[in-house]
Design a protein around this motif. Structure first.
Motif, short mmCIF file in Angstrom:
data_model
loop_
_atom_site.label_atom_id
_atom_site.label_comp_id
_atom_site.label_asym_id
_atom_site.label_seq_id
_atom_site.Cartn_x
_atom_site.Cartn_y
_atom_site.Cartn_z
N LEU A 20 0.81 -1.22 0.00
CA LEU A 20 0.00 0.00 0.00
C LEU A 20 0.84 1.27 0.00
CD1 LEU A 20 -2.88 -1.04 2.43
CD2 LEU A 20 -2.88 -1.04 -0.07
N THR A 21 2.02 1.21 0.56
CA THR A 21 2.88 2.40 0.60
C THR A 21 3.36 2.81 -0.79
OG1 THR A 21 4.74 0.94 1.13
CG2 THR A 21 3.68 2.08 2.98
N ALA A 22 3.25 1.93 -1.76
CA ALA A 22 3.67 2.23 -3.13
C ALA A 22 2.52 2.75 -3.99
CB ALA A 22 4.29 0.99 -3.78
N LEU A 23 1.32 2.84 -3.43
CA LEU A 23 0.15 3.25 -4.19
C LEU A 23 -0.24 4.69 -3.90
CD1 LEU A 23 -2.22 0.16 -3.73
CD2 LEU A 23 -0.49 0.56 -5.50
N SER A 24 -1.02 5.27 -4.81
CA SER A 24 -1.61 6.58 -4.55
C SER A 24 -2.75 6.42 -3.56
CB SER A 24 -2.15 7.18 -5.86
OG SER A 24 -3.29 6.44 -6.29
N ASP A 25 -3.20 7.53 -3.00
CA ASP A 25 -4.34 7.47 -2.07
C ASP A 25 -5.55 6.85 -2.76
OD1 ASP A 25 -2.61 8.79 -0.38
OD2 ASP A 25 -3.83 10.61 -0.22
N GLU A 26 -5.80 7.23 -4.01
CA GLU A 26 -6.95 6.71 -4.75
C GLU A 26 -6.82 5.20 -4.96
OE1 GLU A 26 -5.06 9.36 -5.80
OE2 GLU A 26 -6.48 10.89 -5.12
N GLN A 27 -5.64 4.73 -5.23
CA GLN A 27 -5.43 3.29 -5.41
C GLN A 27 -5.63 2.52 -4.11
OE1 GLN A 27 -1.51 3.86 -7.13
NE2 GLN A 27 -2.17 2.86 -9.04
N ILE A 28 -5.20 3.10 -3.01
CA ILE A 28 -5.41 2.47 -1.70
C ILE A 28 -6.91 2.33 -1.44
CG2 ILE A 28 -5.15 2.77 0.80
CD1 ILE A 28 -2.48 4.28 0.11
N VAL A 29 -7.64 3.41 -1.65
CA VAL A 29 -9.08 3.38 -1.45
C VAL A 29 -9.72 2.33 -2.36
CG1 VAL A 29 -11.21 4.71 -1.78
CG2 VAL A 29 -9.26 5.74 -0.57
N TRP A 30 -9.30 2.28 -3.61
CA TRP A 30 -9.86 1.29 -4.54
C TRP A 30 -9.58 -0.13 -4.07
CZ3 TRP A 30 -8.30 -2.87 -7.40
CH2 TRP A 30 -9.23 -3.35 -8.32
N GLU A 31 -8.36 -0.42 -3.66
CA GLU A 31 -8.01 -1.77 -3.20
C GLU A 31 -8.90 -2.22 -2.04
OE1 GLU A 31 -5.90 -4.23 -4.03
OE2 GLU A 31 -5.04 -3.20 -5.76
N LEU A 32 -9.11 -1.33 -1.09
CA LEU A 32 -9.90 -1.69 0.08
C LEU A 32 -11.39 -1.75 -0.23
CD1 LEU A 32 -7.92 0.38 2.72
CD2 LEU A 32 -7.99 -2.11 2.53
N THR A 33 -11.90 -0.77 -0.97
CA THR A 33 -13.34 -0.76 -1.26
C THR A 33 -13.71 -1.86 -2.24
OG1 THR A 33 -13.07 0.98 -2.93
CG2 THR A 33 -13.69 1.67 -0.70
N ARG A 34 -12.87 -2.12 -3.21
CA ARG A 34 -13.18 -3.21 -4.17
C ARG A 34 -13.20 -4.55 -3.46
NH1 ARG A 34 -14.98 -6.67 -6.43
NH2 ARG A 34 -14.55 -7.47 -8.52
N ASN A 35 -12.27 -4.76 -2.55
CA ASN A 35 -12.26 -6.02 -1.82
C ASN A 35 -13.46 -6.11 -0.88
OD1 ASN A 35 -10.88 -8.53 -1.45
ND2 ASN A 35 -10.35 -7.83 0.59
N ASP A 36 -13.81 -5.00 -0.25
CA ASP A 36 -14.98 -5.00 0.63
C ASP A 36 -16.25 -5.32 -0.16
OD1 ASP A 36 -15.99 -4.61 3.37
OD2 ASP A 36 -17.09 -2.94 2.46
N GLU A 37 -16.37 -4.79 -1.36
CA GLU A 37 -17.53 -5.10 -2.21
C GLU A 37 -17.60 -6.60 -2.50
OE1 GLU A 37 -16.79 -2.63 -5.58
OE2 GLU A 37 -17.46 -0.81 -4.56
N GLU A 38 -16.47 -7.20 -2.77
CA GLU A 38 -16.42 -8.64 -3.05
C GLU A 38 -16.76 -9.46 -1.80
OE1 GLU A 38 -15.84 -11.84 -5.81
OE2 GLU A 38 -16.30 -9.71 -5.99
N ILE A 39 -16.26 -9.02 -0.66
CA ILE A 39 -16.58 -9.69 0.60
C ILE A 39 -18.09 -9.61 0.87
CG2 ILE A 39 -16.31 -9.50 3.12
CD1 ILE A 39 -13.34 -8.71 2.51
N GLN A 40 -18.66 -8.44 0.63
CA GLN A 40 -20.10 -8.29 0.83
C GLN A 40 -20.89 -9.18 -0.14
OE1 GLN A 40 -21.70 -4.31 1.48
NE2 GLN A 40 -19.61 -3.60 1.86
N ARG A 41 -20.43 -9.25 -1.37
CA ARG A 41 -21.11 -10.09 -2.36
C ARG A 41 -21.06 -11.56 -1.96
NH1 ARG A 41 -20.22 -13.32 -6.55
NH2 ARG A 41 -17.96 -13.18 -6.48
#
Length: 141
Positions: A20-41
């Motif tokens: 995560l330290t190598a990503l932009s703020d937007e990429q960090i948010v995407w990684e976490l929210t995209r995974n959370d969406e999959e977990i919810q699904r």
């Protein structure tokens, strides 16, 4: 059923396992929210507010980006079973004996025969020490 009963908690470890330290703020948010969406699904629950940064890499910027999308509780670990690859059962047990202890978070991947075959032995080790497993929610509240 294990999630609904509270015996198992699903937490977030990102969608594609980047540092995560190598990503932009937007990429960090995407990684976490995209995974959370999959977990919810898949499981019908959100993983918020807990996340485990891949490799344990985080800094103040990562924490701020994660918090901006609801992930306010980073989770790190004390020791590892080193089972992210297929290692022999004896090695897994060596790590378990080294790291199992009171109020410790022990990371295990549980997807190779070496660790699966010694789960009962690890449980026995914990019982010998008077320990029980808890979820991250139980541990941190």
């Amino acid at each position: 059923p294990l999630v609904k009963s509270g015996q198992l908690q699903i937490a977030n470890h990102t969608f594609s396992h980047p540092a995560l330290t190598a990503l932009s703020d937007e990429q960090i948010v995407w990684e976490l929210t995209r995974n959370d969406e999959e977990i919810q699904r898949l499981f019908g629950v959100s993983s918020k507010p807990y996340f485990r940064p891949p490799y344990g890499y985080y800094d103040a910027r990562v924490l701020a980006a994660a918090a901006s999308c609801g992930f306010t509780r980073p989770v790190l670990w004390y020791g590892s079973l080193a089972d992210s690859s297929d290692i022999p059962s004896a090695e897994v047990m060596r790590f378990a004996k080294e790291y199992v202890g009171p109020q410790r978070i022990l990371i295990g991947h549980l997807n190779y025969p070496g660790v699966i075959s010694v789960l009962d032995d690890i449980r026995a080790l914990m019982l010998e020490q008077g320990l029980s497993t808890v979820t991250i929610r139980d541990y941190y509240g």
